[in-house]
Design a protein around this motif. Structure first.
Motif, PDB file in Angstrom:
ATOM      1  N   ALA A 179      -8.642  10.222   7.464  1.00 15.87           N
ATOM      2  CA  ALA A 179      -9.376   9.778   8.653  1.00 15.87           C
ATOM      3  C   ALA A 179      -9.490   8.257   8.685  1.00 15.87           C
ATOM      4  O   ALA A 179      -9.350   7.633   9.744  1.00 15.87           O
ATOM      5  CB  ALA A 179     -10.759  10.412   8.688  1.00 15.87           C
ATOM      6  N   LEU A 180      -9.722   7.653   7.541  1.00 10.75           N
ATOM      7  CA  LEU A 180      -9.833   6.196   7.449  1.00 10.75           C
ATOM      8  C   LEU A 180      -8.547   5.522   7.907  1.00 10.75           C
ATOM      9  O   LEU A 180      -8.559   4.637   8.762  1.00 10.75           O
ATOM     10  CB  LEU A 180     -10.169   5.804   6.002  1.00 10.75           C
ATOM     11  CG  LEU A 180     -10.166   4.318   5.655  1.00 10.75           C
ATOM     12  CD1 LEU A 180     -11.267   3.577   6.396  1.00 10.75           C
ATOM     13  CD2 LEU A 180     -10.332   4.136   4.142  1.00 10.75           C
ATOM     14  N   PHE A 181      -7.425   5.965   7.357  1.00  7.62           N
ATOM     15  CA  PHE A 181      -6.170   5.271   7.658  1.00  7.62           C
ATOM     16  C   PHE A 181      -5.556   5.688   8.987  1.00  7.62           C
ATOM     17  O   PHE A 181      -4.737   4.960   9.539  1.00  7.62           O
ATOM     18  CB  PHE A 181      -5.206   5.399   6.479  1.00  7.62           C
ATOM     19  CG  PHE A 181      -5.633   4.521   5.351  1.00  7.62           C
ATOM     20  CD1 PHE A 181      -5.404   3.165   5.391  1.00  7.62           C
ATOM     21  CD2 PHE A 181      -6.341   5.047   4.279  1.00  7.62           C
ATOM     22  CE1 PHE A 181      -5.852   2.329   4.374  1.00  7.62           C
ATOM     23  CE2 PHE A 181      -6.793   4.231   3.263  1.00  7.62           C
ATOM     24  CZ  PHE A 181      -6.542   2.859   3.312  1.00  7.62           C
ATOM     25  N   ALA A 182      -5.997   6.790   9.555  1.00 10.05           N
ATOM     26  CA  ALA A 182      -5.569   7.151  10.906  1.00 10.05           C
ATOM     27  C   ALA A 182      -6.251   6.265  11.941  1.00 10.05           C
ATOM     28  O   ALA A 182      -5.852   6.234  13.100  1.00 10.05           O
ATOM     29  CB  ALA A 182      -5.889   8.618  11.189  1.00 10.05           C
ATOM     30  N   ARG A 183      -7.277   5.528  11.503  1.00 10.07           N
ATOM     31  CA  ARG A 183      -8.047   4.656  12.390  1.00 10.07           C
ATOM     32  C   ARG A 183      -7.930   3.197  11.955  1.00 10.07           C
ATOM     33  O   ARG A 183      -8.907   2.453  12.013  1.00 10.07           O
ATOM     34  CB  ARG A 183      -9.508   5.098  12.414  1.00 10.07           C
ATOM     35  CG  ARG A 183      -9.717   6.415  13.115  1.00 10.07           C
ATOM     36  CD  ARG A 183     -11.024   7.081  12.765  1.00 10.07           C
ATOM     37  NE  ARG A 183     -11.132   8.364  13.449  1.00 10.07           N
ATOM     38  CZ  ARG A 183     -10.524   9.471  13.043  1.00 10.07           C
ATOM     39  NH1 ARG A 183      -9.788   9.458  11.946  1.00 10.07           N
ATOM     40  NH2 ARG A 183     -10.640  10.588  13.722  1.00 10.07           N
ATOM     41  N   ASN A 184      -6.765   2.792  11.517  1.00  7.30           N
ATOM     42  CA  ASN A 184      -6.528   1.414  11.095  1.00  7.30           C
ATOM     43  C   ASN A 184      -7.462   1.014   9.953  1.00  7.30           C
ATOM     44  O   ASN A 184      -8.196   0.027  10.027  1.00  7.30           O
ATOM     45  CB  ASN A 184      -6.665   0.459  12.289  1.00  7.30           C
ATOM     46  CG  ASN A 184      -5.968  -0.863  12.052  1.00  7.30           C
ATOM     47  OD1 ASN A 184      -5.338  -1.070  11.017  1.00  7.30           O
ATOM     48  ND2 ASN A 184      -6.091  -1.756  13.011  1.00  7.30           N
ATOM     49  N   GLY A 185      -7.415   1.816   8.905  1.00  9.61           N
ATOM     50  CA  GLY A 185      -8.285   1.606   7.759  1.00  9.61           C
ATOM     51  C   GLY A 185      -8.151   0.260   7.094  1.00  9.61           C
ATOM     52  O   GLY A 185      -9.134  -0.280   6.586  1.00  9.61           O
ATOM     53  N   GLU A 186      -6.954  -0.308   7.087  1.00 10.25           N
ATOM     54  CA  GLU A 186      -6.766  -1.620   6.461  1.00 10.25           C
ATOM     55  C   GLU A 186      -7.660  -2.660   7.124  1.00 10.25           C
ATOM     56  O   GLU A 186      -8.292  -3.479   6.453  1.00 10.25           O
ATOM     57  CB  GLU A 186      -5.298  -2.061   6.525  1.00 10.25           C
ATOM     58  CG  GLU A 186      -4.344  -1.210   5.729  1.00 10.25           C
ATOM     59  CD  GLU A 186      -3.789  -0.010   6.500  1.00 10.25           C
ATOM     60  OE1 GLU A 186      -4.290   0.296   7.615  1.00 10.25           O
ATOM     61  OE2 GLU A 186      -2.861   0.627   5.987  1.00 10.25           O
ATOM     62  N   THR A 187      -7.716  -2.622   8.447  1.00 12.39           N
ATOM     63  CA  THR A 187      -8.548  -3.581   9.188  1.00 12.39           C
ATOM     64  C   THR A 187     -10.022  -3.350   8.910  1.00 12.39           C
ATOM     65  O   THR A 187     -10.800  -4.291   8.711  1.00 12.39           O
ATOM     66  CB  THR A 187      -8.261  -3.485  10.697  1.00 12.39           C
ATOM     67  OG1 THR A 187      -6.874  -3.762  10.910  1.00 12.39           O
ATOM     68  CG2 THR A 187      -9.115  -4.460  11.490  1.00 12.39           C
ATOM     69  N   PHE A 188     -10.438  -2.083   8.862  1.00  8.27           N
ATOM     70  CA  PHE A 188     -11.837  -1.774   8.570  1.00  8.27           C
ATOM     71  C   PHE A 188     -12.207  -2.243   7.162  1.00  8.27           C
ATOM     72  O   PHE A 188     -13.258  -2.875   6.974  1.00  8.27           O
ATOM     73  CB  PHE A 188     -12.103  -0.276   8.716  1.00  8.27           C
ATOM     74  CG  PHE A 188     -13.544   0.084   8.469  1.00  8.27           C
ATOM     75  CD1 PHE A 188     -14.508  -0.192   9.422  1.00  8.27           C
ATOM     76  CD2 PHE A 188     -13.923   0.686   7.277  1.00  8.27           C
ATOM     77  CE1 PHE A 188     -15.842   0.130   9.184  1.00  8.27           C
ATOM     78  CE2 PHE A 188     -15.249   1.015   7.046  1.00  8.27           C
ATOM     79  CZ  PHE A 188     -16.222   0.732   8.001  1.00  8.27           C
ATOM     80  N   LEU A 189     -11.374  -1.972   6.186  1.00  8.50           N
ATOM     81  CA  LEU A 189     -11.660  -2.414   4.818  1.00  8.50           C
ATOM     82  C   LEU A 189     -11.742  -3.926   4.759  1.00  8.50           C
ATOM     83  O   LEU A 189     -12.634  -4.479   4.095  1.00  8.50           O
ATOM     84  CB  LEU A 189     -10.600  -1.884   3.850  1.00  8.50           C
ATOM     85  CG  LEU A 189     -10.608  -0.378   3.609  1.00  8.50           C
ATOM     86  CD1 LEU A 189      -9.398   0.040   2.795  1.00  8.50           C
ATOM     87  CD2 LEU A 189     -11.888   0.075   2.934  1.00  8.50           C
ATOM     88  N   ALA A 190     -10.864  -4.617   5.443  1.00  9.04           N
ATOM     89  CA  ALA A 190     -10.882  -6.081   5.467  1.00  9.04           C
ATOM     90  C   ALA A 190     -12.172  -6.601   6.095  1.00  9.04           C
ATOM     91  O   ALA A 190     -12.692  -7.657   5.699  1.00  9.04           O
ATOM     92  CB  ALA A 190      -9.664  -6.628   6.193  1.00  9.04           C
ATOM     93  N   SER A 191     -12.724  -5.859   7.050  1.00  8.45           N
ATOM     94  CA  SER A 191     -13.960  -6.299   7.724  1.00  8.45           C
ATOM     95  C   SER A 191     -15.153  -6.244   6.784  1.00  8.45           C
ATOM     96  O   SER A 191     -16.199  -6.832   7.076  1.00  8.45           O
ATOM     97  CB  SER A 191     -14.237  -5.429   8.957  1.00  8.45           C
ATOM     98  OG  SER A 191     -14.750  -4.159   8.597  1.00  8.45           O
ATOM     99  N   LEU A 192     -15.030  -5.554   5.658  1.00 10.26           N
ATOM    100  CA  LEU A 192     -16.135  -5.413   4.707  1.00 10.26           C
ATOM    101  C   LEU A 192     -16.195  -6.547   3.691  1.00 10.26           C
ATOM    102  O   LEU A 192     -17.098  -6.572   2.843  1.00 10.26           O
ATOM    103  CB  LEU A 192     -16.025  -4.079   3.954  1.00 10.26           C
ATOM    104  CG  LEU A 192     -16.039  -2.812   4.816  1.00 10.26           C
ATOM    105  CD1 LEU A 192     -15.812  -1.594   3.941  1.00 10.26           C
ATOM    106  CD2 LEU A 192     -17.340  -2.691   5.592  1.00 10.26           C
ATOM    107  N   THR A 193     -15.275  -7.477   3.744  1.00  9.97           N
ATOM    108  CA  THR A 193     -15.210  -8.529   2.744  1.00  9.97           C
ATOM    109  C   THR A 193     -16.267  -9.619   2.933  1.00  9.97           C
ATOM    110  O   THR A 193     -16.548 -10.354   2.013  1.00  9.97           O
ATOM    111  CB  THR A 193     -13.826  -9.202   2.693  1.00  9.97           C
ATOM    112  OG1 THR A 193     -13.535  -9.730   3.998  1.00  9.97           O
ATOM    113  CG2 THR A 193     -12.757  -8.235   2.265  1.00  9.97           C
ATOM    114  N   GLY A 194     -16.842  -9.716   4.124  1.00 13.71           N
ATOM    115  CA  GLY A 194     -17.774 -10.804   4.475  1.00 13.71           C
ATOM    116  C   GLY A 194     -18.972 -10.970   3.646  1.00 13.71           C
ATOM    117  O   GLY A 194     -19.367 -10.623   2.693  1.00 13.71           O
TER     118      GLY A 194
END
Length: 194
Positions: A179-194
């Motif tokens: 489910a994570l990677f079907a929804r552009n998971g890479e971008t979501f994970l990157a958004s958590l770096t802040g």
């Protein structure tokens, strides 16, 4: 499984997984989709009468559950709590070091883990701000040989979880990873770096 009916538990788990598919298909936002998964395990897993056993709770404790995801943003410097249930609101997006406690052990080993009684593990670290948990489950989110986080569940009463709970958690973790990677998971994970 203590006093639980294993066949009924497995039937309920399969039914919940089957119902989750269409619900996920209708959910576009990443954290909302992950929350459907963590909410399902929050409702489903654990012996709901474990707290009644002698010694399951210490003085002043009461049974409660938490579930959620510790995701790993790019750079693997820490875990970030998302899509959580039962955690205090201020712990949303809680950040913990990548190597702390049993989440760190699961990150390093990439293997699922069950702690039936956390008192038997001197290295157990209290992550929940309000209480030390007595029983815990961890299932890694693996894709293309990369570790992206873990689905976790814990309860205050000791021996709340057993091997069948971990097996079901692993199935839900695999679904969550898809489910994570079907929804552009890479971008979501990157958004958590802040």
């Amino acid at each position: 499984m203590s006093g639980r009916d294993l066949a009924a538990f497995q039937g309920a788990a399969f039914a919940r997984l089957a119902a989750l598919g269409p619900a996920l298909a209708d959910t576009a936002e990443v954290e909302a989709a992950l929350s459907l998964v963590s909410g399902a395990v929050f409702d489903l897993l654990g012996d709901r009468e474990a707290h009644l056993a002698p010694g399951a709770l210490k003085a002043g404790q009461q049974q409660f559950f938490v579930a959620g995801f510790f995701l790993v943003p790019p750079g693997a410097k820490g875990h970030v709590l998302v899509a959580e249930h039962g955690f205090p609101a201020e712990q949303h997006r809680l950040r913990i070091p990548i190597d702390i406690g049993h989440p760190g052990q699961v990150y390093a080993s990439r293997q699922p883990l069950m702690l039936a009684d956390t008192d038997e593990h001197a290295d157990f670290k209290q992550i929940l701000k309000t209480a030390r948990m007595g029983s815990a489950l961890y299932a890694p989110l693996l894709r293309a040989d990369a570790m992206h986080g873990q689905l976790i569940m814990a309860a205050q009463a000791r021996h709340t979880f057993s091997a069948p709970d971990l097996a079901v958690l692993r199935g839900f973790a695999a679904l969550a990873c898809e489910a994570l990677f079907a929804r552009n998971g890479e971008t979501f994970l990157a958004s958590l770096t802040g």
